[in-house]
Design an enzyme around this catalytic site. Structure first.
Site, PDB file in Angstrom:
ATOM      1  N   HIS A 154       0.942  -0.856  -0.087  1.00 10.10           N
ATOM      2  CA  HIS A 154      -0.099  -0.021   0.114  1.00 10.10           C
ATOM      3  C   HIS A 154       0.889   1.326  -0.228  1.00 10.10           C
ATOM      4  O   HIS A 154       0.157   2.114   0.625  1.00 10.10           O
ATOM      5  CB  HIS A 154      -0.934   0.069   1.120  1.00 10.10           C
ATOM      6  N   SER A 275      14.373  21.752 -17.219  1.00 14.52           N
ATOM      7  CA  SER A 275      13.292  21.922 -17.518  1.00 14.52           C
ATOM      8  C   SER A 275      13.687  23.103 -18.054  1.00 14.52           C
ATOM      9  O   SER A 275      14.393  24.300 -17.510  1.00 14.52           O
ATOM     10  CB  SER A 275      12.735  22.530 -16.234  1.00 14.52           C
ATOM     11  N   LYS A 281      15.668  22.330 -11.585  1.00 17.56           N
ATOM     12  CA  LYS A 281      15.735  21.001 -12.066  1.00 17.56           C
ATOM     13  C   LYS A 281      16.315  20.074 -13.246  1.00 17.56           C
ATOM     14  O   LYS A 281      16.479  19.665 -13.195  1.00 17.56           O
ATOM     15  CB  LYS A 281      13.923  20.746 -13.095  1.00 17.56           C
ATOM     16  N   GLU A 288       8.745   8.681 -17.274  1.00 17.60           N
ATOM     17  CA  GLU A 288       7.851   8.546 -17.177  1.00 17.60           C
ATOM     18  C   GLU A 288       7.236   8.870 -18.805  1.00 17.60           C
ATOM     19  O   GLU A 288       6.254   8.290 -18.742  1.00 17.60           O
ATOM     20  CB  GLU A 288       7.794  10.278 -17.199  1.00 17.60           C
ATOM     21  N   LYS A 323      -1.685  -5.485 -38.405  1.00 20.49           N
ATOM     22  CA  LYS A 323       0.034  -5.422 -38.972  1.00 20.49           C
ATOM     23  C   LYS A 323       0.664  -3.987 -37.868  1.00 20.49           C
ATOM     24  O   LYS A 323       1.349  -3.808 -37.127  1.00 20.49           O
ATOM     25  CB  LYS A 323       0.774  -5.421 -40.255  1.00 20.49           C
TER      26      LYS A 323
HETATM   27  N1  ARG Z   1      -3.119  -6.226 -47.197  1.00 18.79           N
HETATM   28  C1  ARG Z   1      -3.538  -7.790 -47.158  1.00 18.79           C
HETATM   29  C2  ARG Z   1      -4.016  -7.987 -46.095  1.00 18.79           C
HETATM   30  O1  ARG Z   1      -3.058  -7.192 -44.472  1.00 18.79           O
HETATM   31  C3  ARG Z   1      -3.169  -8.561 -47.571  1.00 18.79           C
HETATM   32  C4  ARG Z   1      -4.639  -9.619 -47.846  1.00 18.79           C
HETATM   33  C5  ARG Z   1      -5.069  -9.192 -48.465  1.00 18.79           C
HETATM   34  N2  ARG Z   1      -6.876 -10.076 -48.756  1.00 18.79           N
HETATM   35  C6  ARG Z   1      -7.472 -10.250 -49.437  1.00 18.79           C
HETATM   36  N3  ARG Z   1      -8.451 -10.562 -50.850  1.00 18.79           N
HETATM   37  N4  ARG Z   1      -7.984  -8.444 -50.008  1.00 18.79           N
HETATM   38  O2  ARG Z   1      -4.858  -8.342 -44.769  1.00 18.79           O
END
Ligand code: ARG
Length: 450
Positions: A154, A275, A281, A288, A323
Site C-alpha cells: 500500500h 526544465s 530541475k 515517464e 499489422k
Molecule cells: N494486405 C492484405 C492484408 O494485410 C493482404 C490480404 C489481402 N486479401 C484480400 N482478399 N484483399 O490483410
C-alpha cells in the site's frame, strides 16, 4: 499493380485507393519472399508447374531478396501491398511466368504466413532484449545484496528487505515475459499456406513440405481458421502489453526513487532532462515516457481484440489492420526495453534505511517462537506500536521496559530486533530479501539467461 483487375472496367484511384493501402506491411518484405521461395519450390517438386519454371521463379525471388537486403528494392505507388509489390518486381525480372507464383495460393494465406514468420523472428529479438534487461537488473542487484531498504505494501513501509531483492523482482518479471514470447513462438510456428483464399485448392499442394522448408513445425489443420484467425497476433500483443506494464511499474518506481521525498537514487546527466523554466530541475523523462507509452500498448491489446470480435469467418480486410497494431506494440516495447536499461545504468543508489516500525513482525515472530499464538503476538505488538504513538515517542525509542510492560514474554535481547539489517539477515524463507536468498536468486537468473 493490383492482382485482381480481370473483372473490372474502371479502377479505384486517388484518395480511395490510398485509403485501402497500408504500407506498414513493407517490413514483411523479407519474410514474404522467403514464403514465396518455399511455395515455388513445392510447386516445382509437386510438378504443379514445370521444374524449370520453378527454378526461374526461385532465382528471380532470390534476386529480389538481394535487392531488399541491399536496400535497393523500390515500391511503386500502385503497389497495393507487399505481396503485389514482390509479384510486380518478379514480373519485371522473369517476365510472364511470374504469374505462376501465385498458383495454389491467395494473399489471405500468404499474409497470415508472413506475419507468423515475422513475429517469430521479432519474438526472438524481444527475448534477447528482455534477457539483457534482466542481466542489467541482476548486475545492479549484485551490488546491493546488503543494502537495506523498506519493502512496501500500500506504499506504506512494510518489512525491511534489500535493494537487491527489490530489483530482482523486476528481473524475474522480465524472464517471465521472455518465457511468454518463447511460448508464443511455438504457436506461431505453423503454416497457413495451402489454405488459399478460404477453403483450399484442387491442386496437389504439399502443405507440409512448404511448412518444413520454412522451419515450421506443421500446418494449420483448418483452412478457414488458418486465414481467418489472428489470436497469434493478439497473443503477441499481450506479451508486449504485459512487458510494458511491468516496465511501467519499474518506471513509476524510478520516478519515486529520484524524488527528494524518497531519496533512494540519483539520475546521471545522461538520463536526466532539465526544465526550460526551472533551472534546478533534474527530471526523469525517460521513465515517464516508458510509463506513458505503456498506455498505448495496452490500447493495442484492446484494438487487436476489438478487431477480431465481430468478424465472420474467414478472411476480412479488417485484418489488414492487425499489422499496424502489432508493429506499434512491438516497436514500443523494444524501444522501452533499451531505454529502461540505460535508465537503470544511470541510477546511483543510496537509499535511507527503513523506519523502525518495520521491525514489528520480527517482534511478533519472537513471541511466536516462545509459543505465543500469532494472533495474540500480533495484538501485543500492535498495542505497543499504538502506545508509543499516543505518548508521542518514536518506535525506535522503545526500551526493554516498554516491551516488558506490554508482555512479560518479551526478553531484553529483543531490542536488537529493531535493527533492520538484522531483520533481513534473519529471513529464513526462500525467495526472501535476505542477502543469502538474493545471492541465490542472482545465481539462478544468471544461469537462466546464460
Ligand atoms: N494486405 C492484405 C492484408 O494485410 C493482404 C490480404 C489481402 N486479401 C484480400 N482478399 N484483399 O490483410
Amino acid at each position: 499493380m493490383t492482382l485482381w483487375g480481370g473483372r473490372f472496367q474502371g479502377s479505384m484511384t486517388g484518395d480511395t485507393w490510398d485509403f485501402t493501402v497500408d504500407d506498414s506491411d513493407r517490413r514483411l518484405l523479407e519474410v514474404d519472399i522467403k514464403g514465396s521461395l518455399a511455395h515455388v519450390e513445392m510447386l516445382g517438386k509437386q510438378a504443379i508447374i514445370p521444374v524449370g519454371e520453378a527454378d526461374r521463379l526461385h532465382a528471380g525471388l532470390e534476386e529480389i531478396l538481394e535487392e531488399v537486403r541491399a536496400g535497393e528494392f523500390d515500391f511503386e505507388q500502385s503497389d497495393e501491398d507487399v505481396h503485389s509489390a514482390v509479384e510486380r518486381r518478379l514480373g519485371q525480372l522473369v517476365g510472364e511466368i511470374a504469374g505462376k507464383l501465385h498458383t495454389g495460393r491467395s494473399r489471405n494465406d500468404q499474409v497470415a504466413l508472413d506475419l507468423r514468420l515475422y513475429l517469430s523472428e521479432a519474438a526472438q529479438r524481444r527475448i534477447g532484449e528482455l534477457h539483457r534487461l534482466a542481466a542489467t537488473l541482476t548486475d545492479i542487484a549484485s551490488e546491493h545484496t546488503g543494502t537495506v531498504v523498506p519493502s512496501y505494501t500500500h506504499l506504506q513501509q512494510a518489512q525491511p528487505t534489500t535493494l537487491g531483492h527489490h530489483l530482482l523482482a523486476y528481473a524475474w518479471m522480465a524472464l517471465r515475459s521472455s518465457g511468454r514470447f518463447a511460448d508464443a513462438r511455438e504457436r506461431l510456428a505453423v503454416s497457413p499456406l495451402g489454405a488459399g483464399a478460404s477453403s483450399g485448392s484442387s491442386l496437389p499442394l504439399d502443405r507440409l513440405m512448404a511448412a518444413q522448408s520454412l522451419g515450421l513445425a506443421g500446418v494449420m489443420p483448418n483452412s478457414l481458421d488458418a486465414v481467418g484467425s489472428r489470436d497469434f497476433v493478439a497473443e503477441y500483443v499481450f506479451c508486449c502489453a504485459q512487458a510494458m506494464a511491468d516496465l511501467s511499474r519499474l518506471a513509476e518506481e524510478v520516478i519515486l526513487w529520484v524524488t527528494s521525498e524518497f531519496g533512494w537514487a540519483k539520475l546521471s546527466d545522461e538520463v536526466s532532462t532539465g526544465s526550460s523554466a526551472l533551472p534546478q530541475k533534474r527530471n526523469p523523462d525517460i521513465a515517464e515516457l516508458v510509463r506513458g507509452r505503456a498506455a498505448s500498448v495496452a490500447g493495442d491489446l484492446t484494438a487487436i481484440l476489438g478487431l477480431q470480435k465481430g468478424l465472420p469467418l474467414a478472411y476480412n480486410r479488417d485484418l489488414q489492420e492487425d499489422k499496424r497494431i502489432v508493429f506499434h506494440a512491438d516497436d514500443t516495447l523494444s524501444g522501452a526495453l533499451a531505454a529502461t536499461r540505460r535508465l537503470l545504468e544511470g541510477l546511483s543508489f543510496d537509499p535511507p534505511p527503513p523506519i523502525a516500525q518495520t521491525a514489528a513482525l520480527d517482534l511478533a515472530e519472537a513471541l511466536v517462537r516462545r509459543g505465543v499464538p500469532f494472533r495474540e503476538s500480533h495484538e501485543i505488538v500492535g498495542r505497543l506500536v499504538g502506545r508509543l504513538e499516543t505518548t508521542g515517542r518514536a518506535f525506535s525509542e522503545a526500551t526493554t521496559d516498554d516491551l516488558l510492560d506490554e508482555d512479560d514474554r518479551f526478553e531484553p535481547g529483543d531490542l536488537e530486533l529493531f535493527d533492520p539489517a538484522r531483520s533481513v539477515e534473519a529471513r529464513a524463507t526462500s525467495g526472501s530479501g535476505s542477502p543469502e536468498s538474493v545471492g541465490e536468486q542472482i545465481e539462478e537468473i544468471r544461469k537462466l539467461i546464460g
